[in-house]
Design an enzyme around this catalytic site. Structure first.
Site, mmCIF file in Angstrom:
data_model
loop_
_atom_site.group_PDB
_atom_site.id
_atom_site.type_symbol
_atom_site.label_atom_id
_atom_site.label_comp_id
_atom_site.label_asym_id
_atom_site.label_seq_id
_atom_site.Cartn_x
_atom_site.Cartn_y
_atom_site.Cartn_z
ATOM 1 N N GLU A 144 0.834 -0.969 -0.016
ATOM 2 C CA GLU A 144 0.040 0.117 -0.134
ATOM 3 C C GLU A 144 0.838 1.244 0.107
ATOM 4 O O GLU A 144 0.432 2.310 0.575
ATOM 5 C CB GLU A 144 -1.028 0.059 1.256
ATOM 6 C CG GLU A 144 -1.849 -0.973 1.216
ATOM 7 C CD GLU A 144 -2.806 -1.169 2.513
ATOM 8 O OE1 GLU A 144 -2.738 -0.485 3.181
ATOM 9 O OE2 GLU A 144 -3.449 -2.274 2.738
ATOM 10 N N GLU A 204 -5.773 -7.882 0.376
ATOM 11 C CA GLU A 204 -6.334 -7.840 1.495
ATOM 12 C C GLU A 204 -7.781 -7.302 0.891
ATOM 13 O O GLU A 204 -8.284 -6.520 -0.087
ATOM 14 C CB GLU A 204 -6.040 -6.338 2.269
ATOM 15 C CG GLU A 204 -4.489 -6.610 2.848
ATOM 16 C CD GLU A 204 -4.174 -5.639 3.848
ATOM 17 O OE1 GLU A 204 -4.973 -4.853 4.226
ATOM 18 O OE2 GLU A 204 -2.727 -5.589 3.945
#
Length: 348
Positions: A179, A271
């Site tokens: 991320e 995720e």
């Protein structure tokens, strides 16, 4: 023509960026390529302080997910020197021995300069940009600096744990530096250039210094400008947290990931909070290779006695049952013996 393009992107050749990858890593990649576009592997991240997620899922569905998600967070040196003890390496080894696939991320506590300002920016949140003054750009621009040396120290520590998995014959879907484009983690705080340098440094050191040939490199930077190049990425991952009980396919993010490179790469939902609806994934052409639901409240809550039971805040029981019973989904019991899965070009 558009449909043909979609079909082509699911036909990923089962080869890894590491030319001397271990046989078991190559077998796992061959399996992932064989199922990509046809089925999605179910996955679940375990918790940090407690790990009831797998048991809760099994009690509800009668099945375990195919992919187990683990984290080297508590193995970060700036955490272990403050008393944490990592347990996920041992748990991951057992998961593999029980027939599951292992994926690891690393909430990398900054090597130094933790602000330690509780409650929101205590040392235990040192992977967040707001909780550290560690400067990745300075570290990467000054290879003779203390900061750079500490990066190497930390990479070496985690490499030792990954080496123990290699020695046990465990292939790892390795998802570090995740991320990054969001900027909320220190490795993404100074933009793409130092981040890409760190990614390449980690790949080189883990592969060529530590001989970690059991890794399949899953890049999860989430923006085209942060892509380190086809020679450094096996699989592309997206992390997506839709609103509660919104079971979309996340097709827009799937299409976004297709644009990061012209090369054909597997794309995974690395995720998620709310589960995606398998029928909508098929209908929308967003056939993620696997999903990995995050831990804690996304899966369970305590009952009156403090025992972990299913939480339906994000995903209702009916949708969990639908996914785990759907022919598109692969559970742990559906996995083949990956130790003997055919390699590319091998006779069946």
């Amino acid at each position: 023509m558009k449909e043909q393009m979609k079909d082509r992107r699911y036909k990923v050749k089962p080869y890894l960026i590491n030319p001397i990858a271990d046989e078991i890593a190559r077998r796992l990649m061959a399996y992932l390529c064989s199922t990509y576009g046809k089925r999605m592997l179910t996955g679940q991240q375990i918790g940090v302080l407690s790990t009831p997620e797998m048991d809760v899922i099994y009690r509800e569905t009668g099945k375990y997910p195919a992919v187990g998600g683990f984290d080297f967070m508590n193995d970060s040196p700036s955490r272990t020197e403050r008393g944490t003890k990592g347990t996920d390496t041992r748990l991951a080894l057992q998961w593999w021995r029980d027939g599951g696939i292992v994926t690891f991320c690393w909430h990398w506590n900054a090597p130094k300069d933790l602000l330690d300002q509780p409650p929101d920016n205590g040392w235990h949140r040192g992977f967040y940009t707001t909780a550290t003054a560690f400067d990745i750009a300075r570290a990467m621009d000054h290879p003779s600096s203390e900061e750079y040396a500490l990066l190497l120290r930390d990479i070496d520590v985690i490499s030792g744990l990954l080496a123990s998995l290699r020695e046990a014959g465990v292939p790892v879907l390795w998802r570090p530096l995740h991320e990054a484009s969001g900027g909320w983690f220190w490795w993404g705080a100074k933009g793409p250039e130092p981040y890409i340098k760190l990614w390449k440094l980690m790949y080189d050191r883990m592969t060529n210094v530590h001989g970690l040939h059991n890794l399949i490199w899953v890049w999860n930077g989430q923006h085209k400008d942060w892509y380190p190049g086809d020679a450094y990425v096996d699989i592309i991952g997206e992390d997506i947290y839709p609103p509660e009980r919104q079971y979309g396919s996340n097709a827009d993010r799937f299409r976004q990931a297709l644009e990061y490179t012209d090369a054909d790469k597997i794309i995974a939902l690395t995720e998620n909070g709310t589960l995606p609806d398998p029928d909508r994934m098929i209908e929308d052409g967003a056939r993620w290779a696997w999903n990995c639901t995050w831990y804690g409240e996304f899966v369970h809550r305590p009952d009156e006695a403090g025992r972990a039971i299913l939480s339906e805040r994000y995903t209702e029981r009916e949708m969990i049952l639908k996914l785990y019973r759907h022919p598109f989904a692969v559970t742990r019991a559906d996995l083949p013996d990956l130790v003997s899965f055919p390699l590319p070009g091998a006779a069946n």
